[in-house]
Design an enzyme around this catalytic site. Structure first.
Site, PDB file in Angstrom:
ATOM      1  N   GLU A   1     -31.925 -46.215  43.119  1.00 28.30           N
ATOM      2  CA  GLU A   1     -31.584 -46.008  44.521  1.00 28.30           C
ATOM      3  C   GLU A   1     -32.801 -46.180  45.428  1.00 28.30           C
ATOM      4  O   GLU A   1     -32.703 -46.783  46.500  1.00 28.30           O
ATOM      5  CB  GLU A   1     -30.956 -44.622  44.701  1.00 28.30           C
ATOM      6  CG  GLU A   1     -29.583 -44.546  44.063  1.00 28.30           C
ATOM      7  CD  GLU A   1     -28.981 -43.157  44.018  1.00 28.30           C
ATOM      8  OE1 GLU A   1     -27.751 -43.073  43.849  1.00 28.30           O
ATOM      9  OE2 GLU A   1     -29.711 -42.148  44.152  1.00 28.30           O
TER      10      GLU A   1
ATOM     11  N   ARG B   1     -24.294 -28.051  50.902  1.00 26.28           N
ATOM     12  CA  ARG B   1     -22.844 -28.228  50.977  1.00 26.28           C
ATOM     13  C   ARG B   1     -22.124 -26.887  51.087  1.00 26.28           C
ATOM     14  O   ARG B   1     -21.099 -26.786  51.761  1.00 26.28           O
ATOM     15  CB  ARG B   1     -22.349 -29.022  49.770  1.00 26.28           C
ATOM     16  CG  ARG B   1     -22.762 -30.479  49.831  1.00 26.28           C
ATOM     17  CD  ARG B   1     -22.313 -31.226  48.599  1.00 26.28           C
ATOM     18  NE  ARG B   1     -22.645 -32.642  48.674  1.00 26.28           N
ATOM     19  CZ  ARG B   1     -22.878 -33.393  47.606  1.00 26.28           C
ATOM     20  NH1 ARG B   1     -22.823 -32.882  46.385  1.00 26.28           N
ATOM     21  NH2 ARG B   1     -23.168 -34.681  47.743  1.00 26.28           N
TER      22      ARG B   1
ATOM     23  N   THR C   1     -20.602 -31.318  44.357  1.00 28.14           N
ATOM     24  CA  THR C   1     -19.970 -32.394  45.117  1.00 28.14           C
ATOM     25  C   THR C   1     -18.810 -31.871  45.950  1.00 28.14           C
ATOM     26  O   THR C   1     -18.649 -32.232  47.110  1.00 28.14           O
ATOM     27  CB  THR C   1     -19.485 -33.506  44.165  1.00 28.14           C
ATOM     28  OG1 THR C   1     -20.606 -34.006  43.442  1.00 28.14           O
ATOM     29  CG2 THR C   1     -18.833 -34.647  44.923  1.00 28.14           C
TER      30      THR C   1
ATOM     31  N   LYS D   1     -25.512 -38.187  54.990  1.00 26.94           N
ATOM     32  CA  LYS D   1     -24.370 -39.051  55.274  1.00 26.94           C
ATOM     33  C   LYS D   1     -23.991 -38.996  56.762  1.00 26.94           C
ATOM     34  O   LYS D   1     -24.495 -38.147  57.505  1.00 26.94           O
ATOM     35  CB  LYS D   1     -23.194 -38.628  54.393  1.00 26.94           C
ATOM     36  CG  LYS D   1     -23.480 -38.822  52.896  1.00 26.94           C
ATOM     37  CD  LYS D   1     -22.316 -38.342  52.056  1.00 26.94           C
ATOM     38  CE  LYS D   1     -22.559 -38.529  50.580  1.00 26.94           C
ATOM     39  NZ  LYS D   1     -21.423 -38.042  49.764  1.00 26.94           N
TER      40      LYS D   1
ATOM     41  N   TYR E   1     -22.810 -47.797  45.778  1.00 33.26           N
ATOM     42  CA  TYR E   1     -21.774 -47.054  45.054  1.00 33.26           C
ATOM     43  C   TYR E   1     -21.097 -47.894  43.971  1.00 33.26           C
ATOM     44  O   TYR E   1     -19.982 -47.581  43.547  1.00 33.26           O
ATOM     45  CB  TYR E   1     -20.725 -46.529  46.031  1.00 33.26           C
ATOM     46  CG  TYR E   1     -21.207 -45.358  46.848  1.00 33.26           C
ATOM     47  CD1 TYR E   1     -21.558 -44.154  46.247  1.00 33.26           C
ATOM     48  CD2 TYR E   1     -21.308 -45.446  48.238  1.00 33.26           C
ATOM     49  CE1 TYR E   1     -21.992 -43.079  46.992  1.00 33.26           C
ATOM     50  CE2 TYR E   1     -21.741 -44.372  48.990  1.00 33.26           C
ATOM     51  CZ  TYR E   1     -22.086 -43.181  48.363  1.00 33.26           C
ATOM     52  OH  TYR E   1     -22.515 -42.106  49.106  1.00 33.26           O
TER      53      TYR E   1
ATOM     54  N   PHE F   1     -11.028 -43.625  45.090  1.00 31.45           N
ATOM     55  CA  PHE F   1     -11.606 -43.248  46.385  1.00 31.45           C
ATOM     56  C   PHE F   1     -12.726 -44.177  46.843  1.00 31.45           C
ATOM     57  O   PHE F   1     -13.309 -43.967  47.913  1.00 31.45           O
ATOM     58  CB  PHE F   1     -12.128 -41.804  46.339  1.00 31.45           C
ATOM     59  CG  PHE F   1     -13.164 -41.555  45.263  1.00 31.45           C
ATOM     60  CD1 PHE F   1     -14.496 -41.867  45.465  1.00 31.45           C
ATOM     61  CD2 PHE F   1     -12.786 -40.991  44.046  1.00 31.45           C
ATOM     62  CE1 PHE F   1     -15.455 -41.646  44.478  1.00 31.45           C
ATOM     63  CE2 PHE F   1     -13.735 -40.751  43.057  1.00 31.45           C
ATOM     64  CZ  PHE F   1     -15.063 -41.078  43.272  1.00 31.45           C
TER      65      PHE F   1
ATOM     66  N   ARG G   1     -30.644 -31.458  43.475  1.00 34.46           N
ATOM     67  CA  ARG G   1     -29.196 -31.316  43.284  1.00 34.46           C
ATOM     68  C   ARG G   1     -28.763 -29.862  43.459  1.00 34.46           C
ATOM     69  O   ARG G   1     -27.682 -29.585  43.972  1.00 34.46           O
ATOM     70  CB  ARG G   1     -28.785 -31.824  41.906  1.00 34.46           C
ATOM     71  CG  ARG G   1     -29.044 -33.303  41.668  1.00 34.46           C
ATOM     72  CD  ARG G   1     -28.071 -34.197  42.328  1.00 34.46           C
ATOM     73  NE  ARG G   1     -26.752 -34.087  41.704  1.00 34.46           N
ATOM     74  CZ  ARG G   1     -25.716 -34.829  42.011  1.00 34.46           C
ATOM     75  NH1 ARG G   1     -25.832 -35.758  42.934  1.00 34.46           N
ATOM     76  NH2 ARG G   1     -24.568 -34.676  41.426  1.00 34.46           N
TER      77      ARG G   1
ATOM     78  N   ASN H   1     -19.002 -34.505  52.762  1.00 36.48           N
ATOM     79  CA  ASN H   1     -19.842 -33.486  52.132  1.00 36.48           C
ATOM     80  C   ASN H   1     -21.326 -33.586  52.489  1.00 36.48           C
ATOM     81  O   ASN H   1     -22.183 -33.105  51.759  1.00 36.48           O
ATOM     82  CB  ASN H   1     -19.618 -33.444  50.620  1.00 36.48           C
ATOM     83  CG  ASN H   1     -20.036 -34.707  49.901  1.00 36.48           C
ATOM     84  OD1 ASN H   1     -20.635 -35.606  50.480  1.00 36.48           O
ATOM     85  ND2 ASN H   1     -19.714 -34.775  48.626  1.00 36.48           N
TER      86      ASN H   1
ATOM     87  N   HIS I   1     -26.043 -36.950  49.994  1.00 32.84           N
ATOM     88  CA  HIS I   1     -26.060 -37.550  48.659  1.00 32.84           C
ATOM     89  C   HIS I   1     -27.438 -37.310  48.053  1.00 32.84           C
ATOM     90  O   HIS I   1     -28.450 -37.384  48.746  1.00 32.84           O
ATOM     91  CB  HIS I   1     -25.823 -39.065  48.742  1.00 32.84           C
ATOM     92  CG  HIS I   1     -26.203 -39.800  47.491  1.00 32.84           C
ATOM     93  ND1 HIS I   1     -25.342 -39.927  46.423  1.00 32.84           N
ATOM     94  CD2 HIS I   1     -27.359 -40.409  47.132  1.00 32.84           C
ATOM     95  CE1 HIS I   1     -25.961 -40.601  45.456  1.00 32.84           C
ATOM     96  NE2 HIS I   1     -27.180 -40.908  45.867  1.00 32.84           N
TER      97      HIS I   1
END
Length: 148
Positions: free
Chosen positions: A126, A102, A91, A9, A49, A57, A85, A112, A115
């Site tokens: 995706e 993270r 998250t 990100k 998203y 949010f 993950r 964070n 993704h």
């Protein structure tokens, strides 16, 4: 072999974490199959998203993703979605274990760093969205040293 979509990100790009993140996936034995630096348009972020569009949010998340360039990647390997993950961490960074991306680099849930696809089906969607041109077809010479 399974594939997953990973996106560094804007905060991860701005903080210079791209090499460190790529290194963690490479060291695990996963193969980079696609990579690009992208300035994301608002409509594209909203599409990515879309499943979160009803969340309070959502607008802030879209604004954040379009605030700077992101690094979009496709990684391949055995159980890469689940393991990816785990490498990323929870998250909420305060719930992420030390040693995860993270857990090591993020403080705020809204910043964070990264993704990762949450399922094989999400990964397919995706990857198709972010890499309509397809990904590189290659196999590392280290493959037999990593996989049985």
């Amino acid at each position: 072999m399974e594939q997953t979509f990973i996106m560094i990100k804007p905060d991860g790009v701005q903080r210079g974490l791209v090499g460190e993140i790529i290194s963690r996936f490479e060291k695990k034995g996963f193969y980079l199959k696609g990579l690009k630096l992208v300035s994301v348009e608002q409509s594209f972020a909203e599409k990515h998203y879309a499943d979160l569009s009803s969340k309070p949010f959502f607008n802030g998340l879209v604004e954040y993703i379009i605030s700077g360039p992101v690094v979009a990647m496709v990684w391949e390997g055995k159980n890469v979605v689940t393991t990816g993950r785990k490498i990323i961490g929870a998250t909420n960074p305060s719930e992420s274990a030390p040693g995860t991306i993270r857990g090591d680099f993020a403080v705020e849930i809204g910043r964070n760093v990264i993704h990762g696809s949450d399922s094989v089906e999400s990964a397919r969607k995706e990857i198709a969205l972010w890499f309509p041109e397809g990904v590189a077809q290659w196999q590392s010479s280290a493959h037999p040293w990593i996989y049985e």
